[in-house]
Motif scaffolding. Structure first.
Motif, short mmCIF file in Angstrom:
data_model
loop_
_atom_site.label_atom_id
_atom_site.label_comp_id
_atom_site.label_asym_id
_atom_site.label_seq_id
_atom_site.Cartn_x
_atom_site.Cartn_y
_atom_site.Cartn_z
N ARG A 161 1.14 -1.13 0.06
CA ARG A 161 -0.37 -0.27 -0.31
C ARG A 161 1.07 0.85 -0.45
N LEU A 162 0.26 2.33 -0.11
CA LEU A 162 1.42 3.62 -0.38
C LEU A 162 -0.15 4.70 0.36
N ASP A 163 1.32 5.33 1.87
CA ASP A 163 0.62 6.19 1.88
C ASP A 163 0.79 7.71 1.19
N ARG A 164 0.88 8.64 2.19
CA ARG A 164 1.33 10.15 1.67
C ARG A 164 3.15 10.14 1.28
N SER A 165 3.71 9.73 2.11
CA SER A 165 5.03 10.09 2.32
C SER A 165 5.37 9.29 0.96
N GLU A 166 4.53 7.90 0.93
CA GLU A 166 5.71 7.71 -0.43
C GLU A 166 5.09 7.32 -2.21
N ILE A 167 3.93 8.53 -2.04
CA ILE A 167 4.20 9.01 -3.72
C ILE A 167 3.05 10.41 -3.23
N ALA A 168 3.52 11.67 -4.30
CA ALA A 168 3.68 12.94 -4.06
C ALA A 168 2.33 12.95 -5.05
N LEU A 169 1.25 12.64 -4.82
CA LEU A 169 -0.04 12.66 -5.75
C LEU A 169 -0.86 13.93 -4.42
N ASP A 170 -1.38 15.11 -5.55
CA ASP A 170 -1.94 15.65 -5.49
C ASP A 170 -3.02 15.91 -4.51
N PRO A 171 -3.08 16.62 -2.99
CA PRO A 171 -3.72 15.75 -1.76
C PRO A 171 -5.19 15.53 -2.10
N GLU A 172 -5.86 16.42 -3.14
CA GLU A 172 -7.25 15.91 -3.40
C GLU A 172 -7.50 14.85 -4.40
N LEU A 173 -6.12 14.87 -5.20
CA LEU A 173 -6.61 13.27 -5.37
C LEU A 173 -5.90 12.31 -5.08
N PHE A 174 -5.81 12.42 -3.56
CA PHE A 174 -5.25 11.37 -2.80
C PHE A 174 -6.30 11.28 -1.83
N LYS A 175 -6.69 12.52 -1.26
CA LYS A 175 -7.94 12.20 -0.83
C LYS A 175 -9.01 11.64 -1.79
N ALA A 176 -9.42 11.77 -2.85
CA ALA A 176 -10.63 11.08 -3.57
C ALA A 176 -10.27 9.86 -3.71
N LEU A 177 -8.86 9.28 -3.66
CA LEU A 177 -9.23 7.68 -4.26
C LEU A 177 -9.05 6.57 -3.08
N ASP A 178 -8.48 7.65 -1.98
CA ASP A 178 -8.91 6.90 -0.36
C ASP A 178 -9.58 6.53 -0.57
N THR A 179 -10.79 5.52 -0.55
CA THR A 179 -12.31 5.91 -0.92
C THR A 179 -12.65 4.79 0.44
N ASN A 180 -11.61 3.97 1.38
CA ASN A 180 -11.96 3.74 2.96
C ASN A 180 -11.43 4.54 4.05
N LYS A 181 -11.25 5.34 3.30
CA LYS A 181 -9.97 6.75 4.70
C LYS A 181 -9.37 6.61 5.38
N ASP A 182 -8.31 5.36 5.25
CA ASP A 182 -7.08 4.89 5.99
C ASP A 182 -6.24 4.94 6.27
N ASN A 183 -5.84 6.68 4.84
CA ASN A 183 -4.74 7.26 4.72
C ASN A 183 -4.15 6.10 4.46
N GLN A 184 -4.69 4.99 3.07
CA GLN A 184 -3.27 4.35 2.33
C GLN A 184 -3.96 4.06 1.25
N LEU A 185 -3.02 3.85 0.56
CA LEU A 185 -3.51 3.89 -0.99
C LEU A 185 -3.66 2.03 -1.98
N ASP A 186 -4.41 1.31 -1.78
CA ASP A 186 -4.15 -0.68 -2.10
C ASP A 186 -4.35 -0.20 -3.68
N ALA A 187 -4.00 -2.02 -4.09
CA ALA A 187 -4.38 -1.67 -5.62
C ALA A 187 -5.45 -1.33 -5.94
#
Length: 591
Positions: free
Chosen positions: A277-303
């Motif tokens: 999984r990727l947290d905010r420190s691992e991938i420099a996505l725009d904060p709004e984009l990261f938030k939109a992708l993080d549907t389960n709101k765990d501050n991490q992005l899975d596949a």
């Protein structure tokens, strides 16, 4: 020996027309970014930069039309050829001759035939008839080839090891140019590049190739020139780490598979702690984009969450034009950002010979087009195709000793006519059990059209190669202008502002080359001493093109066949070289 002045077309013109009273106006600035684009010609590519994936949209046009138009036309013609009774669908017997996706690729690459000699592979009826109604419609036929990776655009990866093996040539250049041995190249040292490297020009053509620089050391890269493997969209992502990912269109049958493959690639690139999984420190996505992708709101992005990464506008767009250019169209143009400002659009700037340079952090992407097709010229392809056609027509006559004008299957049921047995099945379009010369010609005519039915995107990763930055026109050699402007080309990479270029400041370099047909030969154009003339040598007055004997896009004083006085009239910036722009301006003034 210099030719007599009166024998030269240019000199004759100069002798009877007055010289211009005033110096010509400076070259026009680059054309502004275009805005008239749509999604019909779009192909998305994801580039994995150091910090995050970047979505690049390429608008690819062939002869002014979306690149997919030629593919659609060819696939439709193949479908109609197989549809013997003309009812608009393929039954089992008709579909039995449809080439497999792999065979379709080979057919397009070689441009003459597939399956001759008994080695053909065919699509199964179940693969084609996806709705199981015992008929194959054109939509199902078309979807099969897109699903199997034989669509209108193919992507090829450069041979393995290219990035790493650029280092020996970089080492050599630093050894020769770094006179004070401080591990850096200063402006003074680079300004002396022409003087230092010209002695290596063994063939005295005012070009310095890698082989000449390596002084007999053989191929500095250690691989064959025409390599490269096909990257199948949606299939290769999970297998290995790649720098680019080809995105299949939204209506592609394998869109979910390829989106999952993209998500897996993103994790491979940026998952520092290897937890999947990727947290905010691992991938420099725009904060709004990261938030939109993080549907389960765990501050991490899975596949699964990363599969939605493509639901956003492209950050960089460019137009690439293949085939014939209309009017003053350029081979490549940036696309102006629409709507909200896109900061990354500022990373795109014009390069030499109609190219675009895209700078993303520590990486530089050279986007260009080529006229190369399947490693040979169009004439060579036609000659090869016609040679094979003549061979089979001769074999057909040999199997028809009675001169009936056709052969039956029984006539070729002999070991010496084994090659005609497969051709019989393929080319007997009306299924009457007779193979005629007209049917053979119709089959080869269809095959010959395959070469220009698709576009290839060749991806080359060149590492931190100094030679590749200096070789502005990508002809595989360093010309006089490239040597004389070495500092100007390298100065933007002086990140610490010390007036020198170190190895660490040389960016990672990539080359994206779009062209019609197979892309294997495209890799010859990057720093291997095997380059071909670029777009710059195809421009300019006839006298300019003829005098530019080494094809570097400039005419030097030694190449110029007039007098020094005439040379200096045309060389308005007095840099010792006549550029294509100077030649065109002077030619226009004389008219």
């Amino acid at each position: 020996m210099r030719a007599p002045l009166l024998l030269l077309p240019l000199a004759a013109v100069l002798a009877v027309l007055p010289a211009p009273a005033a110096p010509p106006a400076p070259a026009e600035p680059p054309a502004p970014a275009v805005t008239d684009v749509d999604d019909d010609d779009a192909q998305d590519v994801v580039f994995f930069s150091d910090t995050r994936p970047v979505l690049i949209r390429l608008h690819v046009r062939v002869d002014g039309k979306p690149y997919g138009a030629a593919w659609e036309a060819y696939v439709h013609e193949l479908f109609n050829y197989l549809d013997r009774n003309g009812d608009g669908v393929l039954g089992r017997t008709e579909a039995a001759r449809a080439p497999s996706g792999t065979q379709f690729q080979q057919m397009r690459q070689f441009g003459y035939t597939y399956g001759i000699g008994g080695a053909a592979t065919y699509a199964t009826f179940d693969e084609l008839d996806t709705d199981e109604d015992e008929e194959v419609t054109y939509e199902e036929f078309r979807a099969y080839y897109r699903r199997t990776g034989a669509g209108g655009l193919q992507i090829y990866q450069s041979p393995a090891g290219r990035a790493a093996t650029a280092d020996p040539l970089t080492d050599r250049l630093f050894t020769l140019l770094d006179k004070n041995k401080d591990g850096k190249l200063s402006k003074e040292e680079l300004d002396a590049a022409e003087k230092v490297l010209r002695p290596f020009d063994e063939d005295d053509n005012e070009l310095v190739s890698p082989r000449e620089l390596m002084a007999g050391g053989g191929n500095p890269y250690g691989f064959a020139a025409a390599g490269g493997g096909l990257m199948m969209p949606g299939r290769r992502g999970a297998e290995e780490k790649t720098s680019f990912f080809l995105v299949t269109p939204d209506d592609s049958p394998n869109r979910l598979t390829q989106r999952l493959a993209l998500a897996e690639q993103v994790i491979k690139h940026y998952d520092k702690d290897k937890d999947g999984r990727l947290d905010r420190s691992e991938i420099a996505l725009d904060p709004e984009l990261f938030k939109a992708l993080d549907t389960n709101k765990d501050n991490q992005l899975d596949a699964i969450e990363l599969m939605k990464l493509l639901r956003r506008p492209p950050e960089i767009e460019a137009v690439v034009r293949l085939g014939k250019l209309a009017g003053k169209e350029s081979p490549t143009d940036p696309v102006a950002p629409g709507g909200k400002s896109r900061a990354l659009a500022l990373a795109v700037r014009p390069g030499t010979a109609g190219t675009l340079l895209i700078t993303l952090g520590d990486s530089q992407i050279d986007l260009r087009r080529t006229d190369a097709v399947t490693g040979a010229t169009d004439d060579q392809i036609r000659q090869q195709s016609e040679f094979i056609r003549r061979q089979y027509l001769a074999r057909l006559k040999e199997a028809d000793p009675k001169g009936r004008g056709y052969v039956e299957l029984l006539d070729v049921k002999k070991p010496r006519f084994m090659d005609l047995q497969t051709l019989f099945v393929l080319a007997d379009r009306d299924g009457d059990g007779k193979l005629t010369e007209a049917e053979v010609n119709a089959w080869f005519d269809l095959q010959a059209k395959a070469v220009h039915s698709y576009v290839s995107l060749a991806v080359a990763e060149n590492g931190r190669g100094l030679f590749d930055i200096l070789d502005a026109n990508r002809d595989g050699s360093l010309g006089l202008r490239e040597l004389r402007t070495a500092w100007e080309r390298l100065k933007p990479y002086d990140s610490d502002g010390d007036g020198c270029i170190s190895r660490a400041e040389i960016p990672r370099q990539f080359q994206l080359t779009l062209g019609l047909g197979q892309a294997a030969s495209f890799f010859r154009q990057g720093g291997q001493g095997m380059g071909q003339p670029t777009a710059s040598t195809a421009r300019g007055p006839v006298w300019f093109r003829k005098m530019d004997r080494n094809g570097d896009g400039d005419v030097s004083l030694r190449e110029f066949l007039g007098t020094r006085e005439e040379f200096e009239k045309i060389d308005t910036d007095h840099d010792g070289l006549i550029s294509v722009e100077e030649a065109e301006r002077y030619d226009e003034l004389l008219r």
